[in-house]
Design an enzyme around this catalytic site. Sequence first.
Site, PDB file in Angstrom:
ATOM      1  N   ASP A 144     -20.960 -39.302  37.362  1.00  0.00           N
ATOM      2  CA  ASP A 144     -21.845 -39.477  38.266  1.00  0.00           C
ATOM      3  C   ASP A 144     -21.347 -39.972  39.571  1.00  0.00           C
ATOM      4  O   ASP A 144     -22.014 -39.672  40.735  1.00  0.00           O
ATOM      5  CB  ASP A 144     -22.906 -40.703  37.879  1.00  0.00           C
ATOM      6  CG  ASP A 144     -23.956 -40.271  36.744  1.00  0.00           C
ATOM      7  OD1 ASP A 144     -23.886 -39.226  36.278  1.00  0.00           O
ATOM      8  OD2 ASP A 144     -24.814 -41.311  36.355  1.00  0.00           O
ATOM      9  N   ASP A 195     -20.101 -45.883  40.264  1.00  0.00           N
ATOM     10  CA  ASP A 195     -21.333 -45.750  39.616  1.00  0.00           C
ATOM     11  C   ASP A 195     -20.946 -46.690  38.326  1.00  0.00           C
ATOM     12  O   ASP A 195     -19.981 -46.723  37.717  1.00  0.00           O
ATOM     13  CB  ASP A 195     -21.500 -44.479  39.146  1.00  0.00           C
ATOM     14  CG  ASP A 195     -22.942 -44.394  38.244  1.00  0.00           C
ATOM     15  OD1 ASP A 195     -23.935 -44.365  39.005  1.00  0.00           O
ATOM     16  OD2 ASP A 195     -22.777 -44.230  37.260  1.00  0.00           O
ATOM     17  N   HIS A 201     -25.139 -39.171  33.504  1.00  0.00           N
ATOM     18  CA  HIS A 201     -25.730 -40.753  33.250  1.00  0.00           C
ATOM     19  C   HIS A 201     -24.365 -41.301  32.401  1.00  0.00           C
ATOM     20  O   HIS A 201     -24.380 -42.220  31.752  1.00  0.00           O
ATOM     21  CB  HIS A 201     -26.733 -41.016  32.217  1.00  0.00           C
ATOM     22  CG  HIS A 201     -28.246 -40.714  32.878  1.00  0.00           C
ATOM     23  ND1 HIS A 201     -28.531 -41.467  33.785  1.00  0.00           N
ATOM     24  CD2 HIS A 201     -28.840 -39.878  32.617  1.00  0.00           C
ATOM     25  CE1 HIS A 201     -29.628 -41.017  34.116  1.00  0.00           C
ATOM     26  NE2 HIS A 201     -30.061 -39.972  33.734  1.00  0.00           N
ATOM     27  N   GLU A 204     -22.539 -47.813  34.483  1.00  0.00           N
ATOM     28  CA  GLU A 204     -23.644 -47.780  33.593  1.00  0.00           C
ATOM     29  C   GLU A 204     -23.902 -49.277  32.911  1.00  0.00           C
ATOM     30  O   GLU A 204     -22.679 -50.055  32.800  1.00  0.00           O
ATOM     31  CB  GLU A 204     -23.158 -47.054  32.194  1.00  0.00           C
ATOM     32  CG  GLU A 204     -22.978 -45.575  32.889  1.00  0.00           C
ATOM     33  CD  GLU A 204     -24.231 -44.860  33.347  1.00  0.00           C
ATOM     34  OE1 GLU A 204     -25.503 -45.079  32.997  1.00  0.00           O
ATOM     35  OE2 GLU A 204     -24.265 -44.020  34.198  1.00  0.00           O
TER      36      GLU A 204
END
Length: 609
Positions: free
Chosen positions: A193, A47, A188, A49
Site C-alpha cells: 500500500d 502505511d 491491504h 495495518e
Amino acid sequence: MSYPLSNLPRVAQPAYVQGTLDTLLSADGSVEPAALSLADTTFVVLDLETTGGAADGGGITEIGAVKVRGGVELGAFQTLVNPGERLPPFITVLTGITEAMLAPAPPIESVLPSLLEFLRGAVLVAHNAPYDVGFLKAACARHGYAWPSPRVLDTAAIARRALTRDEVPNRKLGTLAQFFRSAVEPTHRALDDARATVDVLHGLIERMGSFRVHTLGDAIDFARAVTPTQRRKRHLADDLPSVPGVYVFRAADDRPLYVGTSKDIAKRVKSYFTASEKRARISEMLAAATRVEAVECAHSLEAEVRELRLIAAHSPPYNRRSKYPERVVWLKLTDEPYPRLSVVRSLADDNAAYLGPFSSRRTAELAAAGVYDAVPMRQCTHKLSLRTPIAACALAELGKCPAPCEHKITPEEYAARAAQPFRTATHGDPEPVIRSLVDRMEALSDRRRYEEAAVLRSRLIALLRATVRMQRLSAVTRLAEVVAARRNDVGGWEIVVVRHGRLAAAATSPPYEHPRPTLDAARMTAETVLPGPGPVPAASAEETERILAWLERADTRLVETSGDWVSPVRGAARFTDLLNRAEAAASGKDSSVRSSVTDRSDDARSLRL
C-alpha cells in the site's frame, strides 16, 4: 541634543539571509523546507495495518514505508508488529495477517526507534494521514518517545482538491492507484500500500502543477480546505516582494478594497489564500479583488504609518479600524468670562483648553460628566454677559451650579473654582479633579449606592484615559524633531525622523556600516512639518501613538532631539495604576467598587480602587 550612535557592539551574523520568494537560504546554503520544490523534497510514504478501532485503543500490526525523492526510491522500511492483543478475525480476512505471523514479531516499542530514524528530515506522506499519524503519535506517547512532528501530506486530501468526481468516483487508495496506473496494486499489506501511495503521490504532484503548486509549502496549503475563490485568485500573490511594507487589494476599477501591513508582504498576502483564512468579509473581498499592489517600506514602523494614512485617505470598505480619523472629537473649555465645556470636531488656534481626542461623542460627554461631578462648572450653553444677568436653571437650585448666569459668582472666583482645575488637568496635575471623583465614589460606596458609584467610575475612566493619552502625545508633538534608531536583525539600523509627532522620514542603513550617512540623507529628504494647534498638530493620534510605541522600545536609541522630551512631574501618567484598576473593575476582573485616598511622602496622593 545628540547621543552617540556608533558605540554599540557588533551583533553576530544572522543564521539566515534573505533570498527570493521561493528560496530562503540558510547560512550553509540549504533551502528552507517549505520553499523546497516538490522535486527536491524527500518524502517518506507510510502505511500502517492495525487491529482496527481508534488510535488510543487499537494496536499496530504492520508498518511499511518507502523513502523517495525526485521519483527515485531511496530506501524501504517494513516490519510486522506484535500488538500485544488478540487480532480480530475480520482483520485477518482483510489483510491476510494471522496471529501466528505476529507472535514472533517485535513489539511497537522496539520498532519505534528505527522508524523515527527513518522518518528523520523527511516529509511524512500517507493516504488518510490523520489515521496513521494518530496511531504513531499514540504509540510514541505510551512508550515515552518524542513525536518529531514532521510536515505531513495527505494524498486523500490532495486528491479531493485536485481531482473531480467526473475523473474518480471516490478517493480510496485502490481507486486512485487504478486512475494513476500504479505499478503496485494495494493489497491491504503495509509495504504494498505504501508503494501504491508513492505512485499516487507522483501523479498528484504532476496534477498540482496546473494549480501553480510547485513547492512543499504550496502543497501543504493546497491540501487544506481552501475555497474555490481562494484557489482561483491565488495568482494575485505571485511576484510580491518579501520585504516590510503595505499591500493593497484593488478592485477592477482600481478602488482600494483592503489595506494591510506586514514584515513580509509576500508571505502575508499568500496567507489570504490558505485554509487558515476564514473571515467572511475577507472572502467577499477576495472575490472582488483583481490585483495586489505592494508598497515597500524601510522597516515595520514606516509600514504601519503608511497603512494608517492609506486607510484614512481611502476608507477601504473591508478595513474596520482606523478608517475615519477625522471623526474624533475634543472637549473644549471655551474662552469666555464664564467658560463652559463644548464637544468640538477640530482644534482652533485660540486660548481655549482642549482635552482629547475622543473616539466618539459619547465618550467625550462621559468625560465631561466627570468634570461636572468634580468641579462646579456650568452645564448650560448660553453665552453669558457680564452686564445682563439671566434666570438660573434647576441645577443652581439643586446646588450643582454656582449660578454665574445670575452673577452670584465673579469671573475670577469661577475661574479659580471651575475653569482652572480643568485647565491644569489637561496639561499638568489632574489630582484635584481625580481626587474629587474618587472621594465621591467612596462616599457612595459607603452608603451602598454601588450603581451610582459605578456610573462615576465610568466617568473617571473616560476622563483619566483622555488626560493620560493627551499628555503623553503632547510630550512628543511639541518637539520640532526627534531622530531615533534601533538595530535590526541583520546588523543594520532602522532610522526614523519624527517632526511634531509625524513620521517625516524612514530609512535603514546597510548591515555593519556606520549609519550616519543614511541618517543624514533621511533628515535632508524628510518631510517639512509645520506645527499646529493642540496635542496632535501634524498627524492622527493613532499615528503618533504608533511612533511612541516604537520610540519607547528598550532597544531604541535617541540620536538627536530639538529640545527636552519631558512630561509633567505631577502629570496624569502617575495615575496610570488607578486607571488600570478602574478598567479592571469595570470589566469585571476586579469586583471592588470602593476607593480610598491615602497620603504618602512629599504630600503626594495615592488613589486606588
